[in-house]
Scaffold this motif. Structure first.
Motif, PDB file in Angstrom:
ATOM      1  N   VAL A 320      20.790  38.120  35.111  1.00 25.90           N
ATOM      2  CA  VAL A 320      21.461  39.203  35.846  1.00 25.90           C
ATOM      3  C   VAL A 320      22.941  38.872  36.027  1.00 25.90           C
ATOM      4  N   LEU A 321      23.236  37.632  36.355  1.00 26.85           N
ATOM      5  CA  LEU A 321      24.623  37.225  36.551  1.00 26.85           C
ATOM      6  C   LEU A 321      25.416  37.352  35.250  1.00 26.85           C
ATOM      7  N   THR A 322      24.832  36.933  34.154  1.00 29.74           N
ATOM      8  CA  THR A 322      25.506  37.042  32.855  1.00 29.74           C
ATOM      9  C   THR A 322      25.805  38.495  32.528  1.00 29.74           C
ATOM     10  N   ASP A 323      24.826  39.354  32.770  1.00 29.95           N
ATOM     11  CA  ASP A 323      25.001  40.782  32.514  1.00 29.95           C
ATOM     12  C   ASP A 323      26.054  41.379  33.444  1.00 29.95           C
ATOM     13  N   ALA A 324      26.007  41.017  34.736  1.00 29.49           N
ATOM     14  CA  ALA A 324      26.961  41.556  35.707  1.00 29.49           C
ATOM     15  C   ALA A 324      28.379  41.115  35.386  1.00 29.49           C
ATOM     16  N   ALA A 325      28.546  39.857  34.979  1.00 27.04           N
ATOM     17  CA  ALA A 325      29.878  39.365  34.635  1.00 27.04           C
ATOM     18  C   ALA A 325      30.456  40.139  33.453  1.00 27.04           C
ATOM     19  N   GLU A 326      29.603  40.491  32.501  1.00 32.26           N
ATOM     20  CA  GLU A 326      30.070  41.234  31.330  1.00 32.26           C
ATOM     21  C   GLU A 326      30.410  42.680  31.689  1.00 32.26           C
ATOM     22  N   VAL A 327      29.599  43.303  32.526  1.00 32.34           N
ATOM     23  CA  VAL A 327      29.808  44.710  32.877  1.00 32.34           C
ATOM     24  C   VAL A 327      30.997  44.875  33.818  1.00 32.34           C
ATOM     25  N   PHE A 328      31.034  44.092  34.895  1.00 28.62           N
ATOM     26  CA  PHE A 328      32.074  44.264  35.906  1.00 28.62           C
ATOM     27  C   PHE A 328      33.360  43.487  35.572  1.00 28.62           C
ATOM     28  N   GLY A 329      33.226  42.395  34.837  1.00 27.40           N
ATOM     29  CA  GLY A 329      34.395  41.641  34.428  1.00 27.40           C
ATOM     30  C   GLY A 329      35.204  41.049  35.566  1.00 27.40           C
ATOM     31  N   CYS A 330      34.582  40.860  36.730  1.00 24.80           N
ATOM     32  CA  CYS A 330      35.310  40.364  37.902  1.00 24.80           C
ATOM     33  C   CYS A 330      34.841  38.960  38.260  1.00 24.80           C
ATOM     34  N   ARG A 331      35.370  38.435  39.350  1.00 24.51           N
ATOM     35  CA  ARG A 331      34.990  37.124  39.828  1.00 24.51           C
ATOM     36  C   ARG A 331      33.876  37.257  40.868  1.00 24.51           C
ATOM     37  N   PHE A 332      32.968  36.290  40.871  1.00 22.84           N
ATOM     38  CA  PHE A 332      31.847  36.291  41.797  1.00 22.84           C
ATOM     39  C   PHE A 332      31.982  35.107  42.759  1.00 22.84           C
ATOM     40  N   LEU A 333      31.621  35.362  44.017  1.00 27.09           N
ATOM     41  CA  LEU A 333      31.677  34.331  45.052  1.00 27.09           C
ATOM     42  C   LEU A 333      30.389  34.367  45.870  1.00 27.09           C
ATOM     43  N   GLN A 334      29.881  33.193  46.194  1.00 28.96           N
ATOM     44  CA  GLN A 334      28.744  33.093  47.103  1.00 28.96           C
ATOM     45  C   GLN A 334      29.066  32.040  48.150  1.00 28.96           C
ATOM     46  N   SER A 335      28.581  32.250  49.367  1.00 32.52           N
ATOM     47  CA  SER A 335      28.864  31.316  50.446  1.00 32.52           C
ATOM     48  C   SER A 335      27.613  31.077  51.277  1.00 32.52           C
ATOM     49  N   TYR A 336      27.629  29.969  52.019  1.00 35.19           N
ATOM     50  CA  TYR A 336      26.541  29.632  52.938  1.00 35.19           C
ATOM     51  C   TYR A 336      27.143  29.203  54.267  1.00 35.19           C
ATOM     52  N   GLY A 337      26.523  29.633  55.348  1.00 33.74           N
ATOM     53  CA  GLY A 337      26.972  29.215  56.665  1.00 33.74           C
ATOM     54  C   GLY A 337      26.081  29.798  57.742  1.00 33.74           C
ATOM     55  N   LEU A 338      26.419  29.526  58.985  1.00 34.92           N
ATOM     56  CA  LEU A 338      25.669  29.998  60.142  1.00 34.92           C
ATOM     57  C   LEU A 338      26.652  30.598  61.142  1.00 34.92           C
ATOM     58  N   THR A 339      26.124  31.326  62.103  1.00 38.26           N
ATOM     59  CA  THR A 339      26.980  31.778  63.195  1.00 38.26           C
ATOM     60  C   THR A 339      27.542  30.568  63.940  1.00 38.26           C
ATOM     61  N   GLU A 340      26.701  29.543  64.110  1.00 46.64           N
ATOM     62  CA  GLU A 340      27.133  28.343  64.835  1.00 46.64           C
ATOM     63  C   GLU A 340      28.244  27.580  64.107  1.00 46.64           C
ATOM     64  N   SER A 341      28.413  27.836  62.802  1.00 48.34           N
ATOM     65  CA  SER A 341      29.496  27.191  62.044  1.00 48.34           C
ATOM     66  C   SER A 341      30.628  28.169  61.777  1.00 48.34           C
ATOM     67  N   THR A 342      30.679  29.253  62.537  1.00 50.74           N
ATOM     68  CA  THR A 342      31.695  30.298  62.381  1.00 50.74           C
ATOM     69  C   THR A 342      31.693  30.831  60.946  1.00 50.74           C
ATOM     70  N   GLY A 343      30.492  31.022  60.409  1.00 44.05           N
ATOM     71  CA  GLY A 343      30.372  31.611  59.077  1.00 44.05           C
ATOM     72  C   GLY A 343      30.369  30.568  57.982  1.00 44.05           C
ATOM     73  N   GLY A 344      30.831  30.991  56.804  1.00 41.46           N
ATOM     74  CA  GLY A 344      30.688  30.216  55.591  1.00 41.46           C
ATOM     75  C   GLY A 344      31.369  28.861  55.613  1.00 41.46           C
ATOM     76  N   ILE A 345      30.655  27.852  55.082  1.00 40.82           N
ATOM     77  CA  ILE A 345      31.220  26.502  55.010  1.00 40.82           C
ATOM     78  C   ILE A 345      31.113  25.921  53.592  1.00 40.82           C
ATOM     79  N   THR A 346      30.435  26.612  52.688  1.00 40.93           N
ATOM     80  CA  THR A 346      30.432  26.232  51.279  1.00 40.93           C
ATOM     81  C   THR A 346      30.844  27.450  50.456  1.00 40.93           C
TER      82      THR A 346
END
Length: 547
Positions: A320-346
Motif C-alpha cells: 500500500v505504501l509503495t502504491d501510495a508513494a507512486e500515486v501521491f508522489g509526496c512525503r510520508f511521516l509517522q510518529s509515536y507518542g502519548l499525551t503524557e509526552s506532549t505528543g510525538g517523540i519519534t
C-alpha cells in the motif's frame, strides 16, 4: 593480590538522528519574532503580529484571519475576567474543532487560566466525571454539543456557541461588551498551560498537566520537520481534545499555516477536499489511504500540491505504501507518542518510507515508529529491574526530557508511579530498538499474552494478519487455555464477510509465524469496539470472548 572487576557495560542508547538544517534551536520551537515558544498565549500573539491578514482557519463558507482569531481570543479573555476567572482556574471546552475552540484555548491562556479541552464524544455520565474532576470555572459548549450541557454542575457557568442550550449564555451575548484588549498576563513557562484528560481505557480518566515549556519543546521536535509556512494548508481532522490535534494546530500557528476544518462526508469527499482546498499537509489513517487508492479519480488526479501525508495508529502495509508513494508522489511521516509526552517523540522520516526493496532491514523498518526526534531521550528497559536492554530485546519504553508532563492532576500517587527519578516517563508500551535506533512497538505490556511460558506480543501477530488481503482490521487477545494458560485469538473485520474463510487466515498465519504465536481461533465481527477517543478496547474483546 588485587582482583580487577570488569566494569559494568554502559547502557545502550540509540544513535542520534541527524538534525535538519531548518531545526534552528535544539530545545524550543521559536516564535515568528525569534523568541522561544514557551508560553501558549505568546504563540498566537506573535503570529497575529507577524501575519495579521493571512488565513488562519478555513471552514465551509467562512475564513478567519490570524488577526481576527487573536481579537476574539482577547475578547474571550476579557469575558472570562468579567466572570471572575483568575490565573490557574480551569476553562473547559467541549465540542468539535472550530475557531471558537481556538479562541477559548488562547483566550484562557492570555488570562493565565488553564484551558481544558474535553472529549466531545463522551456520554453524559462520562463527561460528568471529568467535569467533577476538572472543576472548570467556565464551560464553553461548542456547536452541536448541546447534550453535553446536561453533564455540567450547577456551579459551573456555561456558554454555548449554539443557541437554545438550556442554562447556558449564548456565545455572542457572552462576548458582547468585552473589548478586544489583550490582558497581557505573563505566566511562568513551568506552570500548567493546558489540562488534557486521558481516554480512560483502563479506568477513570486522569487529568494530564502539560506546561508551556512542554509545548515549546515538543513543537521543536516536530514543527521544523513538517515544513509548515504561510503557503501551507493543513488538514485538522484530529479533534483538538487530543494532544495530536492541538499539536498540529500549534504547529500551524508557529508557521502561519491555514488550518482546514472542513470535514468530508464520505471517502470520495476526502479526495475532492484535498484537491479543492489544495491541501499541502493531509492526515489519514492507513485504512483510509488504502481505500482512497481504490478510487479511479484518485489515480487520475494531479497531486502536485500535496507535500505530506501524516499518519499514525498503525503501520502502512508495504504494498500500500509503495502504491501510495507512486500515486501521491509526496512525503510520508509517522510518529509515536502519548499525551503524557506532549505528543510525538519519534518520527519515521520521508526517506525511511522509500526503502530499497532489496534491503530487507530498510523494508522491515516500515513496521517501526521511526527514531527518537532530536533532543528526545528514549530508552527500552526491563519493566521489573528498569535496566536498559540492548537492541533486539523487548522491554518497556521510557521517555525523558522536556516533553514529559508535569504530572497527573491532583493524583500524586499516580504521578509517582509513572514518573521515575530523573524525570523518566513509564509508557507501559512494549518496545525494542534495532541496531540503527529505530523503535518497534510490541503492544501494551498489559496486553502481552503468555502462552506455555512464551511471550506473545499481539501487535506482531496483528501485523502479519493485516497483510492478508481479506482483512481490514484485526485485534489479537489472549483467551484462557487449560493446557497453555492462555492462547492468542484473532478478532477480525473482513473485507468481504461472504467470502472470508477463517481457516484460510489461520493457514496464512502458520506459514509466517512461530506456532505458539498463531491464533487458535478467529472471530468475525463488523467493527472492533473503541472508546470515545477511538482507542481499541481489548478488555471488552476479552470479556466478550469469555462470555
Amino acid at each position: 593480590m588485587t582482583v580487577e572487576t570488569a566494569a559494568a557495560p554502559a547502557p545502550w542508547t540509540p544513535p542520534p538522528v541527524p538534525v535538519p538544517a531548518a531545526y534552528r534551536d535544539p530545545d524550543y520551537a521559536l516564535l515568528p519574532d525569534g523568541r522561544r515558544a514557551e508560553r501558549l498565549a505568546d504563540m498566537l500573539r506573535a503570529r497575529a503580529a507577524a501575519t495579521p491578514d493571512v488565513d488562519a482557519v478555513l471552514e465551509v463558507g467562512r475564513t478567519t484571519s490570524w488577526a481576527e482569531l487573536d481579537r476574539t481570543a482577547n475578547r474571550v479573555a476579557q469575558a472570562l475576567a468579567r466572570d471572575g476567572v483568575r490565573a490557574g482556574d480551569r476553562v473547559a471546552y467541549v465540542g468539535a474543532n472550530a475557531p471558537s475552540f481556538l479562541a477559548v484555548l488562547f483566550g484562557a491562556a492570555k488570562l493565565g487560566a488553564v484551558p481544558a479541552p474535553l472529549n466531545a464524544l463522551l456520554a453524559v455520565p462520562e463527561l460528568s466525571v471529568v467535569l467533577a474532576d476538572a472543576r472548570p470555572a467556565v464551560l464553553v459548549v461548542g456547536a452541536g454539543s448541546g447534550p453535553a450541557a446536561a453533564a455540567a454542575t450547577g456551579s459551573t457557568r456555561m456558554v454555548a456557541v449554539d443557541d437554545g442550550v438550556a442554562g447556558a449564555v449564548p456565545w455572542d451575548t457572552w462576548l458582547a461588551g468585552a473589548d478586544d484588549t489583550d490582558p497581557g498576563v505573563v505566566v511562568d513557562p513551568q506552570d500548567t498551560a493546558v489540562l488534557f484528560f486521558s481516554s480512560g481505557t483502563t479506568g477513570r480518566p486522569k487529568g494530564i498537566e502539560l506546561t508551556g515549556a512542554n509545548l515549546g519543546q515538543a513543537l521543536a521536535a516536530s514543527y521544523y520537520l513538517l515544513d509548515l509556512d504561510v503557503r501551507s494548508v493543513a488538514m485538522a481532522p484530529i479533534p483538538f481534545f487530543h494532544v495530536a490535534g492541538i499539536g498540529l494546530a500549534l504547529a500551524a500557528v508557529l508557521g502561519g499555516s491555514a488550518l482546514l476544518l472542513e470535514a468530508p462526508t464520505d471517502l470520495a469527499g476526502v479526495a475532492e477536499l484535498w484537491q479543492r482546498r489544495a491541501v499541502t499537509h493531509a492526515v489519514a489513517v492507513p485504512t483510509v489511504l488504502q481505500m482512497l487508492l481504490q478510487l479511479p479519480a484518485v489515480r487520475q488526479a494531479d497531486w502536485s500540491t500535496l507535500q505530506y501525508v501524516i499518519y499514525g495508529a498503525s503501520p502502512i502495509p508495504v504494498p500500500v505504501l509503495t502504491d501510495a508513494a507512486e500515486v501521491f508522489g509526496c512525503r510520508f511521516l509517522q510518529s509515536y507518542g502519548l499525551t503524557e509526552s506532549t505528543g510525538g517523540i519519534t518520527m519515521l522520516m520521508p526517506e525511511d518510507h522509500r526503502p530499497d526493496p532489496a534491503d530487507p532491514v530498510a523494508v522491515a523498518r516500515l513496521r517501526s515508529v521511526g527514531r527518537p526526534m532530536p533532543g528526545v531521550p528514549v530508552r527500552v528497559v526491563d519493566p521489573v529491574t528498569l535496566e536498559d536492554l540492548p537492541p533486539g530485546q523487548r522491554g518497556e519504553v521510557l521517555i525523558g526530557g522536556g516533553h514529559v508532563m508535569k504530572g497527573y492532576w491532583e493524583r500524586p500517587e499516580d504521578t509517582a508511579a509513572s514518573l521515575l527519578p530523573g524525570g523518566w516517563l513509564r509508557t507501559g508500551d512494549g518496545g525494542s530498538f534495532d541496531d540503527g535506533g529505530y523503535l518497534f512497538l510490541h503492544d501494551r505490556l498489559k496486553d502481552m499474552i503468555i502462552t506455555g511460558g512464551e511471550n506473545v506480543f499481539p501487535a506482531e501477530v496483528e501485523s502479519v494478519l493485516t497483510g492478508h488481503p481479506g482483512v481490514v482490521e484485526v485485534a489479537v487477545v489472549g483467551v484462557p487455555s487449560g493446557r497453555w494458560g492462555e492462547s492468542p485469538h484473532a478478532v477480525v473485520v473482513p473485507r468481504d464477510p461472504a467470502s472470508f474463510d477463517p481457516d484460510e487466515l489461520l493457514t496464512w498465519a502458520r506459514e509466517r509465524l512461530a506456532h505458539y504465536k498463531c491464533p487458535v481461533g478467529v472471530t468475525v465481527v463488523g467493527t472492533l469496539p473503541r472508546n470515545a477517543s477511538g482507542k481499541l478496547l481489548k478488555r471488552q474483546l476479552r470479556a466478550d470472548l469469555a462470555s
